[in-house]
Design an enzyme around this catalytic site. Sequence first.
Site, PDB file in Angstrom:
ATOM      1  N   ASP A  67      11.221 -15.068  10.301  1.00  0.00           N
ATOM      2  CA  ASP A  67      12.367 -15.670  11.002  1.00  0.00           C
ATOM      3  C   ASP A  67      13.280 -14.636  11.687  1.00  0.00           C
ATOM      4  O   ASP A  67      14.044 -14.980  12.577  1.00  0.00           O
ATOM      5  CB  ASP A  67      13.223 -16.483  10.020  1.00  0.00           C
ATOM      6  CG  ASP A  67      12.504 -17.731   9.529  1.00  0.00           C
ATOM      7  OD1 ASP A  67      11.372 -17.975   9.993  1.00  0.00           O
ATOM      8  OD2 ASP A  67      13.067 -18.450   8.696  1.00  0.00           O
ATOM      9  N   SER A  93      14.934 -14.132  -1.515  1.00  0.00           N
ATOM     10  CA  SER A  93      14.318 -13.097  -2.356  1.00  0.00           C
ATOM     11  C   SER A  93      15.270 -11.913  -2.543  1.00  0.00           C
ATOM     12  O   SER A  93      15.355 -11.334  -3.624  1.00  0.00           O
ATOM     13  CB  SER A  93      13.027 -12.599  -1.707  1.00  0.00           C
ATOM     14  OG  SER A  93      12.226 -13.693  -1.356  1.00  0.00           O
ATOM     15  N   ARG A 109       0.839  -1.204   0.000  1.00  0.00           N
ATOM     16  CA  ARG A 109       0.000   0.000   0.000  1.00  0.00           C
ATOM     17  C   ARG A 109       0.873   1.254   0.000  1.00  0.00           C
ATOM     18  O   ARG A 109       0.633   2.214  -0.741  1.00  0.00           O
ATOM     19  CB  ARG A 109      -0.904  -0.041   1.238  1.00  0.00           C
ATOM     20  CG  ARG A 109      -1.799   1.159   1.447  1.00  0.00           C
ATOM     21  CD  ARG A 109      -2.679   0.857   2.652  1.00  0.00           C
ATOM     22  NE  ARG A 109      -3.562   1.931   3.017  1.00  0.00           N
ATOM     23  CZ  ARG A 109      -3.267   2.866   3.905  1.00  0.00           C
ATOM     24  NH1 ARG A 109      -2.082   2.876   4.473  1.00  0.00           N
ATOM     25  NH2 ARG A 109      -4.155   3.792   4.202  1.00  0.00           N
ATOM     26  N   GLY A 126      12.440 -12.511   2.014  1.00  0.00           N
ATOM     27  CA  GLY A 126      13.523 -12.968   2.890  1.00  0.00           C
ATOM     28  C   GLY A 126      14.858 -13.089   2.171  1.00  0.00           C
ATOM     29  O   GLY A 126      15.055 -12.495   1.096  1.00  0.00           O
TER      30      GLY A 126
HETATM   31  O1  F6P Z   1      11.250 -18.342   5.998  1.00  0.00           O
HETATM   32  C1  F6P Z   1      10.026 -18.239   6.596  1.00  0.00           C
HETATM   33  C2  F6P Z   1       9.473 -19.612   6.923  1.00  0.00           C
HETATM   34  O2  F6P Z   1       8.202 -19.418   7.514  1.00  0.00           O
HETATM   35  C3  F6P Z   1      10.354 -20.472   7.817  1.00  0.00           C
HETATM   36  O3  F6P Z   1      10.248 -20.163   9.180  1.00  0.00           O
HETATM   37  C4  F6P Z   1       9.850 -21.844   7.495  1.00  0.00           C
HETATM   38  O4  F6P Z   1      10.837 -22.805   7.763  1.00  0.00           O
HETATM   39  C5  F6P Z   1       9.556 -21.753   6.030  1.00  0.00           C
HETATM   40  O5  F6P Z   1       9.299 -20.386   5.762  1.00  0.00           O
HETATM   41  C6  F6P Z   1       8.400 -22.573   5.556  1.00  0.00           C
HETATM   42  O6  F6P Z   1       8.326 -22.477   4.173  1.00  0.00           O
HETATM   43  P1  F6P Z   1       7.084 -22.920   3.303  1.00  0.00           P
HETATM   44  O7  F6P Z   1       5.993 -21.936   3.525  1.00  0.00           O
HETATM   45  O8  F6P Z   1       7.591 -22.889   1.908  1.00  0.00           O
HETATM   46  O9  F6P Z   1       6.687 -24.276   3.781  1.00  0.00           O
END
Ligand code: F6P
Length: 320
Positions: free
Chosen positions: A127, A105, A21, A102
């Site tokens: 994370d 990306s 936004r 993250g």
């Molecule tokens: O990187 C963020 C995250 O939520 C991690 O904590 C977790 O291990 C991962 O993504 C899970 O990934 P996906 O949504 O692809 O299962």
Amino acid sequence: MKRIAVLTSGGDCSGMNATLRAVVRAGLASGLEVIGIQKGFQGLIDRLYESMNTRSVSNILQRGGTILQSARCKEMRTESGLRLASENLKGMGVEGLIVIGGDGSLKGGYAIHRQGIPVIGIPGSIDNDIPFTDVSLGVDTALNNIVRAVDNLKDTASSHDRAFVVEIMGRNCGYLTVAATIAAGAEHSLIPEEPYNLDHICDDLRRRFQEGRSNSIIMVAEGAGKAEDIANQIKDRIGFETRIIVLGHYQRGGSPSVSDRLLGARFGQAAVENLINENGGMMVGLKGADIILTDLETVTLSGIRLINPMLLKLANQLLV
Ligand code: F6P
């Protein structure tokens, strides 16, 4: 600069919509056209995009997830995928790109920047493993989700004198687990950054049971082990039956907290401003109360953000 694009990539997090936004509205206010790329880098490769206007981002501030959707795109890690993504961007007449996501990306964003299209990265990952920012987008909301869940677990645990093993997200980083240990209260905290001793945990559980303590919470970051394995090992060692909960993707959703809304707005506006000021190749971050810039090369080469030792010490001191 006339036209910029924005995408959300990797694991979604709350606050991405608030950021979109801000990007769209700050961009439009500066006379730019803003293109929204759908499904992250995959959408760049598949040419999935739309021109955004003020109404495109109406009524999304309070929503978790991302209206542009997200994806983990393996093709971006190949030379041909990267080339196609960059050519498509140039074909759309895009002169600057904002990538919200993250570590993977941000690496993708930096690779595009090196293809000659200025990129600004916005750290978004529950994370909190991205360096050069005190906090990433989505962390605060995820922590609130975890704390709410653990508060509820304690109610039922206390009614039955039970111990729970709670698995918290974080593949390589125990930040969420450490922060939740402090904010929700736990007896043990297992993270990938520190060794742990299951015999000690078992002894302590037995002691607590003998003392008549009504509940025990063992938090485990997914990078340190699986809740089910830990529970089985406890049962094998002391015959103590625990209950487990894997909080999983529940942690990633939900209406963003005020902190994430404000952070998203600030990051989004700063990203647009820095593209206009020809500061491409940078990531915006929060340092204290200020928005700072760090070059994407440094960010992507630095490895994961380390947990502040003072926070670790505090969490360890509060474990009883
Ligand atoms: O990187 C963020 C995250 O939520 C991690 O904590 C977790 O291990 C991962 O993504 C899970 O990934 P996906 O949504 O692809 O299962």
